[in-house]
Motif scaffolding. Structure first.
Motif, PDB file in Angstrom:
ATOM      1  N   LEU A   1       0.736  -1.104  -0.005  1.00 32.09           N
ATOM      2  CA  LEU A   1       0.014   0.035   0.174  1.00 32.09           C
ATOM      3  C   LEU A   1       0.936   1.363  -0.247  1.00 32.09           C
ATOM      4  N   ASP A   2       0.428   2.230  -0.702  1.00 28.08           N
ATOM      5  CA  ASP A   2       1.248   3.632  -0.776  1.00 28.08           C
ATOM      6  C   ASP A   2       1.034   4.235   0.751  1.00 28.08           C
ATOM      7  N   GLU A   3       1.977   4.753   1.218  1.00 26.68           N
ATOM      8  CA  GLU A   3       2.157   5.226   2.619  1.00 26.68           C
ATOM      9  C   GLU A   3       1.230   6.634   2.708  1.00 26.68           C
ATOM     10  N   ARG A   4       0.813   7.176   1.653  1.00 22.72           N
ATOM     11  CA  ARG A   4      -0.117   8.239   1.779  1.00 22.72           C
ATOM     12  C   ARG A   4      -1.507   8.101   1.768  1.00 22.72           C
ATOM     13  N   LEU A   5      -1.877   7.503   0.400  1.00 21.66           N
ATOM     14  CA  LEU A   5      -3.331   7.231   0.369  1.00 21.66           C
ATOM     15  C   LEU A   5      -3.804   5.671   0.902  1.00 21.66           C
ATOM     16  N   GLN A   6      -2.938   4.763   1.179  1.00 19.67           N
ATOM     17  CA  GLN A   6      -3.296   3.513   1.651  1.00 19.67           C
ATOM     18  C   GLN A   6      -4.186   2.734   0.370  1.00 19.67           C
ATOM     19  N   ALA A   7      -3.552   2.843  -0.697  1.00 21.26           N
ATOM     20  CA  ALA A   7      -4.361   2.291  -2.114  1.00 21.26           C
ATOM     21  C   ALA A   7      -3.099   1.589  -2.251  1.00 21.26           C
ATOM     22  N   PRO A   8      -3.331   0.384  -3.235  1.00 23.35           N
ATOM     23  CA  PRO A   8      -2.373  -0.315  -4.003  1.00 23.35           C
ATOM     24  C   PRO A   8      -1.296   0.618  -4.680  1.00 23.35           C
ATOM     25  N   LEU A   9      -0.015   0.165  -4.337  1.00 20.12           N
ATOM     26  CA  LEU A   9       1.280   0.700  -4.928  1.00 20.12           C
ATOM     27  C   LEU A   9       0.841   1.272  -6.224  1.00 20.12           C
ATOM     28  N   GLU A  10       0.563   0.326  -7.161  1.00 25.53           N
ATOM     29  CA  GLU A  10       0.688   0.428  -8.636  1.00 25.53           C
ATOM     30  C   GLU A  10      -0.503   1.534  -8.867  1.00 25.53           C
ATOM     31  N   LEU A  11      -1.586   1.503  -8.163  1.00 25.43           N
ATOM     32  CA  LEU A  11      -2.729   2.413  -8.427  1.00 25.43           C
ATOM     33  C   LEU A  11      -2.545   3.815  -7.755  1.00 25.43           C
ATOM     34  N   ALA A  12      -1.949   3.936  -6.879  1.00 26.85           N
ATOM     35  CA  ALA A  12      -2.112   5.257  -5.822  1.00 26.85           C
ATOM     36  C   ALA A  12      -1.531   6.282  -6.973  1.00 26.85           C
ATOM     37  N   PRO A  13      -0.331   6.160  -7.970  1.00 27.22           N
ATOM     38  CA  PRO A  13      -0.124   7.506  -8.611  1.00 27.22           C
ATOM     39  C   PRO A  13      -1.035   7.694  -9.762  1.00 27.22           C
ATOM     40  N   LEU A  14      -1.725   6.807 -10.024  1.00 22.16           N
ATOM     41  CA  LEU A  14      -3.290   7.372 -10.825  1.00 22.16           C
ATOM     42  C   LEU A  14      -4.134   8.004 -10.320  1.00 22.16           C
ATOM     43  N   ILE A  15      -4.289   8.037  -9.100  1.00 27.13           N
ATOM     44  CA  ILE A  15      -5.411   8.681  -8.266  1.00 27.13           C
ATOM     45  C   ILE A  15      -4.901   9.776  -7.245  1.00 27.13           C
ATOM     46  N   ASP A  16      -3.951   9.881  -6.776  1.00 29.87           N
ATOM     47  CA  ASP A  16      -3.317  10.782  -5.921  1.00 29.87           C
ATOM     48  C   ASP A  16      -3.500  12.158  -6.109  1.00 29.87           C
ATOM     49  N   PRO A  17      -4.440  12.734  -5.451  1.00 37.36           N
ATOM     50  CA  PRO A  17      -4.947  14.237  -5.339  1.00 37.36           C
ATOM     51  C   PRO A  17      -3.736  15.013  -5.202  1.00 37.36           C
ATOM     52  N   ASN A  18      -2.736  14.762  -4.599  1.00 36.69           N
ATOM     53  CA  ASN A  18      -1.492  15.355  -4.488  1.00 36.69           C
ATOM     54  C   ASN A  18      -0.903  15.709  -5.773  1.00 36.69           C
ATOM     55  N   GLN A  19      -1.256  14.908  -6.560  1.00 42.46           N
ATOM     56  CA  GLN A  19      -0.216  14.833  -7.905  1.00 42.46           C
ATOM     57  C   GLN A  19      -1.094  15.698  -9.234  1.00 42.46           C
ATOM     58  N   HIS A  20      -2.720  15.333  -9.225  1.00 39.94           N
ATOM     59  CA  HIS A  20      -3.400  15.380 -10.379  1.00 39.94           C
ATOM     60  C   HIS A  20      -4.749  15.135  -9.942  1.00 39.94           C
TER      61      HIS A  20
END
Length: 454
Positions: free
Chosen positions: A328-347
């Motif tokens: 899990l992503d340390e910020r979103l607690q979402a699967p690691l490969e999915l997190a960059p696609l949905i991270d509101p910090n990024q986009h």
């Protein structure tokens, strides 16, 4: 008692909500036996709790193709694809009939309390992948059971774990003791008792998403209906106000979603709500009249309110998965490969990139988090996303990797380009939208609260 052979076991689905029931329908279609464990007494237990809220997606966007096939022999007729169901409509006309069609593959009153590998805690490597999953659960009668599974699809959602008012992610000081005046859901203002609770009162709404928009619109309607009663809302925002604050408006490809933001803007413009910006709640205190006073991290104290509606999102309950190896992503607690696609910090520009079993996999093979839970703490999940997730996962479980990898999903544009920024600084949000693309114009709306705010 020895565990049975893995190949003889069902795929256990946790949660009889939209994603969980769709997963079961896809499993049936693939000839794999599912067992759906639902903690509540009926299908869509979480949806039933917001049955009064209308979806901003149409019927055509909230039913799953495999589920429709399973329902067809029962005489089920799909509602008009262009109309908008309420949560209650969704349950009564789709989710419960789907659960009924699945029959005894759905168990109610079965709350999962733990998931592991049979005979292996999370630190043991030996023969781990060959062992079936073991699930512990409690029944509605208070009993305990143990079940085995060949794979686990966790579609339990996030509804039971709302985020607190405190901007640190922890409850604000005094938040728990003020529980009689604080709610974490959009109230049902059609209920006379609920209307009486908020009519003539000053209510703080904390949050900046669709739920907050809905609450503000409802409170504005109540103020208009109870003209002169003193009904008023205080909208607490951690950021400043920019062109993206109210969503995409007319540019949103889901018109009902865009309309929510416009309704919130109208509530402020008409004077039924004051927007208080750049305020991060640190404490909730009671004054001498037992009203609530919100205190910010910067020491600001807002004028007293009678009620607080906290709509700051949700977070996944991972406690019962503590013996499972999750990535899990340390910020979103979402699967690691999915997190960059949905991270509101990024986009938050446009749509979410299509994703399936590969992005949703974990170091523990055979376990998947799907639906709202797959997004961790990220917002704006759509049912269409969950349906495509489970289609891909079930295809992978069936060994059809070509189909599992062929993930095709086109989601409606939000009409907004801009995320929250790494830290929700009011100045940054006002100047740039905190996002990845062109800066929206800053809006000036309503009269600011005299005591400042969030």
């Amino acid at each position: 008692m020895n565990a049975p052979a893995t190949t003889d076991l069902p795929v256990v689905v946790i949660g009889a909500g939209p994603a969980g029931l769709a997963a079961a329908a896809h499993l049936v279609e693939r000839g794999i036996e599912p067992l759906v464990l639902e903690a509540g007494p009926a299908a869509g237990a979480a949806v039933r709790e917001w049955s009064h809220v209308r979806l901003f997606s149409t019927w055509g966007e909230v039913t799953d193709p495999a589920a429709e096939k399973l329902l067809a022999p029962t005489g089920w007729i799909k509602p008009d694809a262009a109309t908008y169901p309420s949560g209650g409509d969704w349950v009564e006309q789709y989710l419960q009939p789907l659960a009924d069609a699945l029959g005894d593959r759905v168990r109610y009153g079965a709350k999962v309390t733990g998931v592991s590998r049979t005979g292996r805690d999370r630190i043991v490597d030996a023969d781990r992948d060959t062992q079936p999953f073991v699930l512990h659960l409690t029944t509605a009668e208070g009993g305990e059971e143990r079940l085995f599974a060949r794979a686990v699809i966790d579609a339990s959602g996030t509804w039971t774990t709302p985020s607190p008012a405190g901007a640190s992610g922890l409850p604000a000081l005094g938040e728990k003791s003020a529980a009689d005046r604080v709610t974490y859901r959009v109230p049902d203002f059609k209920d006379p008792a609920v209307r009486a609770r908020y009519a003539g009162k000053r209510t703080a709404v904390i949050g900046s998403g669709a739920s907050a928009f809905t609450a503000l619109a409802y409170l504005a309607d109540l103020a208009k209906a109870e003209d002169g009663s003193g009904t008023h809302a205080l909208w607490i925002l951690r950021r400043g106000i920019s062109g993206s604050t109210f969503g995409g408006g007319n540019a949103d490809q889901l018109p009902a979603r865009g309309a929510l933001g416009l309704a919130a803007k109208a509530a402020v413009d008409s004077g039924h709500a004051d927007a208080v910006t750049g305020f991060r709640t640190e404490a909730i205190e009671r004054d001498t009249d037992s009203r609530l006073v919100l205190v910010g991290e910067d020491g600001r104290r807002l004028d007293p309110v009678d009620e607080v509606i906290v709509l700051t999102g949700f977070r996944p309950d991972l406690a019962f998965l503590s013996e499972i190896r999750l990535g899990l992503d340390e910020r979103l607690q979402a699967p690691l490969e999915l997190a960059p696609l949905i991270d509101p910090n990024q986009h938050s520009c446009g749509t979410v990139y299509p994703h399936g079993h590969r992005e949703l996999s974990h170091p523990e093979q055979g376990v998947y988090l799907v639906g709202m839970k797959s997004y961790g703490r990220a917002p704006t999940f759509l049912a269409l996303t969950g349906y495509e997730q489970v289609r891909s996962i079930v295809a992978a479980l069936a060994g059809d990797i070509d189909s599992a990898d062929r993930v095709e999903l086109t989601l409606p544009e939000t009409g907004v380009c801009g995320g929250a920024g790494l830290f929700e600084q009011p100045e940054a949000a006002e100047e740039t939208g905190g996002g990845c693309c062109a800066a929206p114009a800053t809006l000036t709306i309503g009269a600011p609260a005299s005591s400042g705010g969030c």
